[in-house]
Design a protein around this motif. Structure first.
Motif, mmCIF file in Angstrom:
data_model
loop_
_atom_site.group_PDB
_atom_site.id
_atom_site.type_symbol
_atom_site.label_atom_id
_atom_site.label_comp_id
_atom_site.label_asym_id
_atom_site.label_seq_id
_atom_site.Cartn_x
_atom_site.Cartn_y
_atom_site.Cartn_z
ATOM 1 N N GLU A 32 2.347 1.952 -3.424
ATOM 2 C CA GLU A 32 1.390 2.483 -4.369
ATOM 3 C C GLU A 32 1.170 4.084 -4.180
ATOM 4 N N ARG A 33 0.974 4.383 -2.921
ATOM 5 C CA ARG A 33 0.731 5.504 -2.454
ATOM 6 C C ARG A 33 2.132 6.542 -3.023
ATOM 7 N N ARG A 61 0.635 -1.018 0.095
ATOM 8 C CA ARG A 61 -0.026 -0.082 -0.079
ATOM 9 C C ARG A 61 0.920 1.084 0.155
ATOM 10 N N GLU A 62 1.977 1.060 0.710
ATOM 11 C CA GLU A 62 2.674 2.494 0.785
ATOM 12 C C GLU A 62 3.667 2.813 -0.590
#
Length: 550
Positions: free
Chosen positions: A531-532, A528-529
């Protein structure tokens, strides 16, 4: 040749080893404690940060804070106003700097490389290492005084022991034994890595926090109220050339500047956050609640004790000794004093370990990555206390301590450069792989030094250094403009250095300042990190501990 081979063998033996499968390479710029922290090592929840900031508040210095402002001639409401405003600014600046650690999971040691250059980063590192050495020694001495109170509570005759030191030694055997005990009791905790600090933080917060509140309640109950100190109004000497507004400004500057070192290396600890919200909740709530409450409790307790004993005792060890009549009191009095002194001492111990020893270890690791990690650096910092000889500083060189407390004159410009570079110039984007190499690194600048940062830093402290000098010299009639600048040193240093650094980068631009790696090469980010941020996640390592992320 035999000697040469032995030296080489010794060199290989003392060099640090890292798990290459976890990207823990050890070389001239990297080791296990300098790499971006992977998710499985980010173990700090909200309470870790609450505890970390609480130990910076649950201490003797913060307890005594109101006395500083009352001594200036300010009133109790004005003193509390300074404390509240100071805490607001501390939260703001610390979060500003710690955000790099929350997003990129690197500490101040590595963070400073993209602003100063890989070799230029040694300039702020050396400043912090010097501060860590000296403050560690001073904190050990202050903690030793609390240990001496604890020993007296157990064996009352300890307070009356014969002084075996000669007249040239600016301390007594009583004080020196307390220092030695505190130093040796602290040493085993240096083996704890920051990932494992939750239990000590819990003990410190519960023990010392409960003790402080109990002490205040006892003082109020015995005194049946507070003494004249509580209603002290403004009493600025008529001979003073400063009005209340300038004294309040000076107090705010001193309040923020006193924690400048902790603000500077905020990312050293924020990188351990398991989630950004944990840092925000823990740090902000503790900074406000603990920071303001401890000063308030210290003020109330001192005011109530004034009514009991007829004098104002701001220093907790002094008041504790009076409470048990220098060891001649009842067993109940000695037991209560032991509980309070031990709580203060344990807090001082972990404040010193986190704020000075561990921070010093990280900074030393930045200078000698092949040989020094956090543990070795913390031990070096702690051993340096004997070289610094705090008994000389505390009891003789009061001017030197004043200079040390005013070192924010040099740290505030560093903070300004860091904030400007990260938020305005780099747009919160960092190329991690280039922070650990010199060849083809965009952070190498000119021979490893970014001259823009050095010039901006000098511009930040140059206007305020004159006020620092005349203040420390206690000049009876200093030039008013110099002192006025010094009373605003933190804000002036921050904004001047930030503005000059920004202007220099516009006039002499560095290409591609906002670039990032295409792939997560250190296994730093969760999916998730990644992707962000906009990087390709690394291939999972089967040997990496499983981490469940929300």
């Amino acid at each position: 040749m035999a000697i040469k081979h032995r030296i080489q063998a010794l060199d290989r033996k003392i060099q640090l080893k890292g798990d290459e499968t976890q990207h823990e390479q050890t070389d001239a710029w990297s080791n296990r404690d300098l790499i971006p922290l992977p998710p499985w090592r980010r173990t700090w929840g909200w309470f870790n940060f609450f505890g970390f900031w609480s130990i910076a508040s649950l201490n003797v210095a913060n307890w005594q804070t109101p006395s500083t402002y009352l001594t200036m001639g300010l009133s109790v409401p004005q003193a509390m106003l300074i404390i509240v405003v100071g805490r607001v600014l501390i939260v703001l600046f610390s979060t500003l700097i710690a955000w790099t650690g929350l997003k990129w999971h690197i500490g101040f040691t590595v963070q400073s490389r993209y602003s100063w250059g890989l070799r230029g980063s040694w300039i702020p590192l050396l400043q912090r290492i010097l501060l860590n050495f000296i403050w560690n020694a001073v904190q050990c001495w202050n903690g030793g005084r609390l240990c001496a109170v604890c020993i007296t509570a157990i064996w009352p005759s300890f307070a009356r022991m014969k002084n075996t030191f000669g007249p040239d030694m600016p301390t007594t055997t009583y004080e020196f034994v307390g220092f030695v005990v505190f130093w040796f009791l602290s040493t085993p905790f240096l083996w704890l890595r920051p990932e494992k600090f939750k239990i000590p933080f819990l003990i410190v917060c519960v023990w010392c926090g409960t003790g402080m509140l109990a002490w205040m309640i006892w003082a109020l109950a015995v005194a049946k109220g507070v003494g004249p100190l509580w209603s002290a109004g403004q009493n600025i000497p008529s001979s003073s050339q400063w009005g209340s507004s300038w004294l309040i400004m000076a107090g705010i500057n001193q309040s923020v500047g006193g924690l400048a070192a902790g603000i500077t290396n905020g990312s050293d600890f924020s990188r351990y956050a398991s989630a950004r919200r944990h840092y925000m909740i823990g740090a902000i709530s503790s900074c406000f609640i603990s920071g303001i409450l401890v000063s308030f409790v210290g003020l109330v307790t001192a005011a109530a004790a004034q009514k009991i004993y007829g004098e104002i005792y701001w220093n907790p060890p002094d008041l504790l000794m009076v409470m048990m009549d220098n060891g001649n009191g009842s067993s109940k009095a000695r037991a209560g004093v032991f509980f309070l002194a031990a709580g203060f001492a344990f807090t001082a111990m972990f404040e010193n370990i986190c704020g000075n020893a561990i921070a010093g270890g990280i900074d030393l690791a930045g200078l000698f990555p092949r040989y020094i990690d956090i543990r070795r650096g913390a031990m070096i910092t702690f051993v340096a206390a004997w070289i610094v000889q705090p008994w000389q500083l505390i009891n003789r060189a009061t001017t030197f301590i004043s200079v040390l407390s005013s070192f924010s004159v040099f740290l505030a410009p560093i903070i300004g450069i860091m904030a400007c570079d990260y938020y305005l110039l780099r747009k919160r984007r960092v190329r991690l792989t280039h922070l650990y190499k010199t060849r083809n690194s965009c952070y190498y600048f000119w021979k490893g030094v970014n001259w823009r940062a050095i010039l901006a830093w000098i511009c930040g402290w140059a206007p305020t250094i004159g006020g620092l000098i005349v203040t420390v010299k206690m000049d009876p009639n200093p030039p008013r403009p110099l002192v006025q600048l010094y009373y605003m040193a933190f804000l002036i240093g921050f904004f001047i250095s930030a503005s000059v650094f920004y202007a220099l980068n516009i006039a002499f631009p560095v290409p591609d300042m906002d670039q990032i790696d295409e792939e997560d090469e250190y296994g730093t980010f969760t999916v998730r990190e990644a992707e962000r941020i906009g990087v390709v996640p690394s291939t999972p390592n089967p040997e990496t501990p499983l981490i469940l992320t929300k």
